[in-house]
Write an enzyme that holds these catalytic residues in place. Structure first.
Site, mmCIF file in Angstrom:
data_model
loop_
_atom_site.group_PDB
_atom_site.id
_atom_site.type_symbol
_atom_site.label_atom_id
_atom_site.label_comp_id
_atom_site.label_asym_id
_atom_site.label_seq_id
_atom_site.Cartn_x
_atom_site.Cartn_y
_atom_site.Cartn_z
ATOM 1 N N CYS A 87 2.150 -77.895 32.831
ATOM 2 C CA CYS A 87 1.770 -77.046 33.962
ATOM 3 C C CYS A 87 0.273 -77.178 34.238
ATOM 4 O O CYS A 87 -0.557 -76.678 33.472
ATOM 5 C CB CYS A 87 2.147 -75.597 33.662
ATOM 6 S SG CYS A 87 1.501 -74.397 34.840
ATOM 7 N N CYS A 90 -1.679 -73.912 34.710
ATOM 8 C CA CYS A 90 -1.853 -73.231 33.416
ATOM 9 C C CYS A 90 -3.132 -73.690 32.730
ATOM 10 O O CYS A 90 -3.804 -72.901 32.044
ATOM 11 C CB CYS A 90 -0.659 -73.502 32.502
ATOM 12 S SG CYS A 90 0.924 -72.869 33.113
#
Length: 334
Positions: A87, A90
């Protein structure tokens, strides 16, 4: 009239409660022993109860969720960062959350959850996309935001979280000792847990509870809490004994009729929820009080909310019905 020796069998697992209490006591004993060792050697070790900065940012999995998040949330707000290695957003958000957590200096703990390795937690939190950030305060789950937000917005959100924890729950966070890094080794799960100083009183409380001596059980648990206010087993046992005492002389038909006739009456709904729980209708009890919180305000709402928190304690933090009800309550309150 309810019989005196009503059983809560199947509603609360006292053995699980005791295990949770022993785990907490063991952690506290480890920190205290580190402090004693530091004082004995004249070193500059941590003060009793202090944690190193590294303890403020932790990786959490399903197995340790109750200990590392739910139990800890009674002492400090725990921010949950759901992330994954693949991700890209993230990778922007997680370092920012770590930095802001360290700046908070014990008023927050950041628990990082790798969703690839913890699919069950992802499902329980009904996460549709990551990064997703939640908080847990006093066992209650609060959704914060999803995706990457501006730093100032995140700062404001975390500041509000700290304020809610302090004003509503009296949770002020952890003491941090920057010199404590590596001072106290982590306690092994295989280490022997010494008998606690309150084992006899706790055993007496359970015996009294099983015998229907509710007054004796309440007093025994209160005796433990007078010396050890954080004793988990005593707190949950007291909640159970007080619940049984409240319903002992109720007329179930009258209570349920009053609740049906007055759906917005907090006292009527609280009494009916107590009966629901004693009868094993846990989800009905929780749902009734969450619905009452939704339609009440001010002191009435607070009274219902506090009773719901007490009933959570009777069932235990690890029960999925409690987790679901916490989420429902959070949606109503926030």
């Amino acid at each position: 009239m309810q019989p005196r020796n009503m059983s809560m069998s199947g509603v609360v697992d006292l053995a699980a409660v005791k295990a949770a209490g022993e785990a907490k006591a063991k952690a506290e004993q480890t920190r205290a022993e580190a402090a004693r060792q530091a004082g004995r050697t004249g070193g500059e070790g941590p003060s009793a109860g202090a944690v190193p900065p590294s303890a403020l940012v932790v990786d959490v999995d399903e197995a340790g969720f109750e200990r590392d998040v739910l139990q800890l949330s009674a002492e400090v707000p725990v921010v949950l960062d759901f992330w994954a290695e693949w991700c890209e957003p993230c990778k922007q958000l997680s370092p920012l959350l770590e930095r802001l957590t360290l700046e908070a200096n014990g008023r927050l703990v950041l628990a990082k959850v790798d969703v690839d390795a913890n699919q069950m937690l992802m499902q329980q939190f009904q996460i549709q996309g990551i990064p997703a950030v939640f908080a847990v305060v006093a066992g209650q789950v609060l959704p914060l935001f999803q995706g990457v937000a501006p730093e100032q917005q995140i700062r404001d959100t975390l500041a509000q979280l700290v304020q809610v924890a302090e004003e509503r729950f009296g949770i002020i966070g952890l003491e941090v000792d920057p010199n404590a890094e590596g001072a106290a080794p982590a306690a092994s799960a295989t280490d022997e847990i010494p008998a606690g100083p309150y084992d006899a009183l706790l055993e007496a409380a359970v015996v009294a509870l099983d015998a229907g001596d509710l007054g004796g059980a309440v007093q025994a648990y209160k005796n433990v809490l007078a010396d050890d206010p954080g004793n988990t087993e005593a707190k949950l046992g007291l909640a159970q004994a007080e619940l049984l005492a409240r319903v002992q002389h109720m007329n179930p038909q009258a209570v349920r009729a009053a609740a049906a006739e007055n759906p917005r009456d907090p006292a009527a709904q609280i009494s009916a929820a107590d009966l629901d729980l004693v009868g094993g209708h846990v989800e009905d009890a929780f749902g009734r009080l969450v619905d009452t919180v939704r339609v009440t305000f001010g002191e009435d709402r607070d009274a219902v909310r506090l009773r719901l928190l007490e009933l959570f304690e009777v069932i235990g933090a690890d029960d999925p019905r409690v987790s679901a009800a916490r989420t429902a309550l959070a949606r109503v309150l926030f």
